[in-house]
Design a protein around this motif. Structure first.
Motif, PDB file in Angstrom:
ATOM      1  N   ILE A  32      65.126 -14.034  -7.628  1.00  0.00           N
ATOM      2  CA  ILE A  32      65.905 -13.029  -8.341  1.00  0.00           C
ATOM      3  C   ILE A  32      65.787 -13.271  -9.843  1.00  0.00           C
ATOM      4  O   ILE A  32      66.023 -14.393 -10.321  1.00  0.00           O
ATOM      5  CB  ILE A  32      67.385 -13.076  -7.909  1.00  0.00           C
ATOM      6  N   ILE A  33      65.410 -12.229 -10.568  1.00  0.00           N
ATOM      7  CA  ILE A  33      65.272 -12.325 -12.020  1.00  0.00           C
ATOM      8  C   ILE A  33      66.298 -11.404 -12.663  1.00  0.00           C
ATOM      9  O   ILE A  33      66.183 -10.181 -12.591  1.00  0.00           O
ATOM     10  CB  ILE A  33      63.855 -11.935 -12.483  1.00  0.00           C
ATOM     11  N   ASP A  34      67.297 -12.003 -13.302  1.00  0.00           N
ATOM     12  CA  ASP A  34      68.329 -11.214 -13.978  1.00  0.00           C
ATOM     13  C   ASP A  34      67.895 -10.923 -15.412  1.00  0.00           C
ATOM     14  O   ASP A  34      67.525 -11.826 -16.162  1.00  0.00           O
ATOM     15  CB  ASP A  34      69.658 -11.967 -13.980  1.00  0.00           C
ATOM     16  N   ASP A  35      67.966  -9.635 -15.780  1.00  0.00           N
ATOM     17  CA  ASP A  35      67.551  -9.207 -17.122  1.00  0.00           C
ATOM     18  C   ASP A  35      68.776  -9.098 -18.042  1.00  0.00           C
ATOM     19  O   ASP A  35      68.993  -8.093 -18.704  1.00  0.00           O
ATOM     20  CB  ASP A  35      66.824  -7.859 -17.031  1.00  0.00           C
ATOM     21  N   HIS A  36      69.576 -10.171 -18.030  1.00  0.00           N
ATOM     22  CA  HIS A  36      70.784 -10.274 -18.860  1.00  0.00           C
ATOM     23  C   HIS A  36      71.758  -9.132 -18.570  1.00  0.00           C
ATOM     24  O   HIS A  36      72.167  -8.393 -19.475  1.00  0.00           O
ATOM     25  CB  HIS A  36      70.411 -10.316 -20.346  1.00  0.00           C
ATOM     26  N   SER A  37      72.130  -9.002 -17.305  1.00  0.00           N
ATOM     27  CA  SER A  37      73.115  -7.998 -16.908  1.00  0.00           C
ATOM     28  C   SER A  37      74.442  -8.256 -17.621  1.00  0.00           C
ATOM     29  O   SER A  37      74.809  -9.409 -17.880  1.00  0.00           O
ATOM     30  CB  SER A  37      73.349  -8.054 -15.393  1.00  0.00           C
ATOM     31  N   ASN A  38      75.165  -7.174 -17.917  1.00  0.00           N
ATOM     32  CA  ASN A  38      76.486  -7.344 -18.518  1.00  0.00           C
ATOM     33  C   ASN A  38      77.606  -7.019 -17.529  1.00  0.00           C
ATOM     34  O   ASN A  38      78.745  -6.763 -17.924  1.00  0.00           O
ATOM     35  CB  ASN A  38      76.630  -6.514 -19.802  1.00  0.00           C
ATOM     36  N   ASP A  39      77.252  -7.005 -16.223  1.00  0.00           N
ATOM     37  CA  ASP A  39      78.262  -6.920 -15.176  1.00  0.00           C
ATOM     38  C   ASP A  39      78.217  -8.224 -14.375  1.00  0.00           C
ATOM     39  O   ASP A  39      77.760  -9.245 -14.879  1.00  0.00           O
ATOM     40  CB  ASP A  39      78.055  -5.674 -14.300  1.00  0.00           C
ATOM     41  N   ALA A  40      78.659  -8.208 -13.148  1.00  0.00           N
ATOM     42  CA  ALA A  40      78.741  -9.442 -12.353  1.00  0.00           C
ATOM     43  C   ALA A  40      77.475  -9.738 -11.549  1.00  0.00           C
ATOM     44  O   ALA A  40      77.499 -10.612 -10.670  1.00  0.00           O
ATOM     45  CB  ALA A  40      79.942  -9.363 -11.414  1.00  0.00           C
ATOM     46  N   SER A  41      76.378  -9.042 -11.828  1.00  0.00           N
ATOM     47  CA  SER A  41      75.151  -9.212 -11.041  1.00  0.00           C
ATOM     48  C   SER A  41      74.680 -10.664 -10.981  1.00  0.00           C
ATOM     49  O   SER A  41      74.357 -11.181  -9.902  1.00  0.00           O
ATOM     50  CB  SER A  41      74.031  -8.343 -11.620  1.00  0.00           C
ATOM     51  N   LEU A  42      74.617 -11.308 -12.125  1.00  0.00           N
ATOM     52  CA  LEU A  42      74.122 -12.682 -12.169  1.00  0.00           C
ATOM     53  C   LEU A  42      75.021 -13.608 -11.365  1.00  0.00           C
ATOM     54  O   LEU A  42      74.532 -14.457 -10.598  1.00  0.00           O
ATOM     55  CB  LEU A  42      74.033 -13.167 -13.618  1.00  0.00           C
ATOM     56  N   GLN A  43      76.326 -13.459 -11.496  1.00  0.00           N
ATOM     57  CA  GLN A  43      77.265 -14.320 -10.776  1.00  0.00           C
ATOM     58  C   GLN A  43      77.141 -14.110  -9.263  1.00  0.00           C
ATOM     59  O   GLN A  43      77.207 -15.065  -8.488  1.00  0.00           O
ATOM     60  CB  GLN A  43      78.701 -14.032 -11.234  1.00  0.00           C
TER      61      GLN A  43
END
Length: 260
Positions: free
Chosen positions: A41-52
């Protein structure tokens, strides 16, 4: 179910603000009947809770691995390329965080590739809107596809692709609009590519309100740029392919998407 072989499948999932959908996508991977996989999984600096959310899955299952792009809003192509860089599997597949797979997707494709001595597989997929059960149609691609046919119309859904990196090498997405289409052209142009279609519905593609109202003129411009700038095709031939692509697109969306 026991694996068909011991080959690891790497699944690349870029995410950006996908907290509303990511549970369905990751769950569809975890439910695969073929369990020898890693989910990159590659997170593109989400500003919601996606990364967590992704990190929580990684804590619970060592097959799930989470990374971030170096820069904010790098885009899907860079995120996927980073995933390809980090992945270690023989087979490479792609799944966006708002789509999901059928439980036997990987198993079916590996079986087909082994049966037909193929190294690139794509398949049929269903289309849904909003809730995962709100199916509005399906798309069943042509069974025989080639570089020449792909220039005239794209039957390959990124969420259905799986390829053998041992046979074809690792491939990275070009940094252009329609990067997935440009990559399929590159692969199919190779004399080593051996392609097979999985006729079963193996994936589910989410149609958003944005995609439904997308600018068709902008889409044609992007398509033309792939012909000219990526493939190096002349102006007249590019215009010919563009007209074929537009006609095929109309047929694909208004006839082939059955039930829509």
């Amino acid at each position: 179910m026991q694996n068909l072989n011991n080959s690891l499948v790497s699944i690349i999932m870029p995410i950006y603000n996908g907290e509303a959908y990511i549970h369905d996508s990751i769950s569809s991977v975890k439910k695969q009947s073929y369990d020898n996989w890693e989910l990159i999984i590659i997170d593109d600096h989400s500003n919601d809770a996606s990364l967590q959310i992704a990190q929580k899955y990684a804590e619970q299952d060592e097959r799930v691995k989470v990374f971030q792009t170096e820069m904010l809003c790098s885009g899907a192509a860079k995120a996927r390329n980073l995933g390809v860089q980090y992945c270690t599997g023989r087979y490479i597949a792609f799944l966006d965080c708002d789509d999901y797979w059928s439980a036997n997707k990987i198993q079916l494709q590996i079986a087909l590739m082994k049966e037909h001595n193929a190294n690139f597989c794509y398949g049929s997929y269903a289309i849904f809107s909003g809730h995962v059960n709100n199916l509005i149609g399906e798309f069943r691609p042509q069974s025989l596809i080639s570089y020449s046919k792909l220039l005239r119309g794209c039957d390959i859904g990124c969420l259905t692709v799986m390829y053998d990196s041992y046979a074809l090498g690792k491939h990275f997405f070009p940094m252009v609009d329609k990067e997935d289409y440009a990559l399929w052209l590159k692969i199919l142009k190779s004399e080593h590519a051996r392609v097979v279609l999985c006729e079963s519905i193996i994936a589910f593609y989410r149609v958003s309100s944005e995609s439904l109202s997308s600018n068709k003129w902008r889409e044609l411009v992007r398509q033309y740029n792939v012909y000219r700038r990526v493939e190096g095709i002349g102006v007249l031939k590019s215009l010919f392919y563009l007209s074929c692509y537009a006609c095929y697109g109309l047929k694909k969306h208004y006839i082939n998407y059955r039930g829509k």
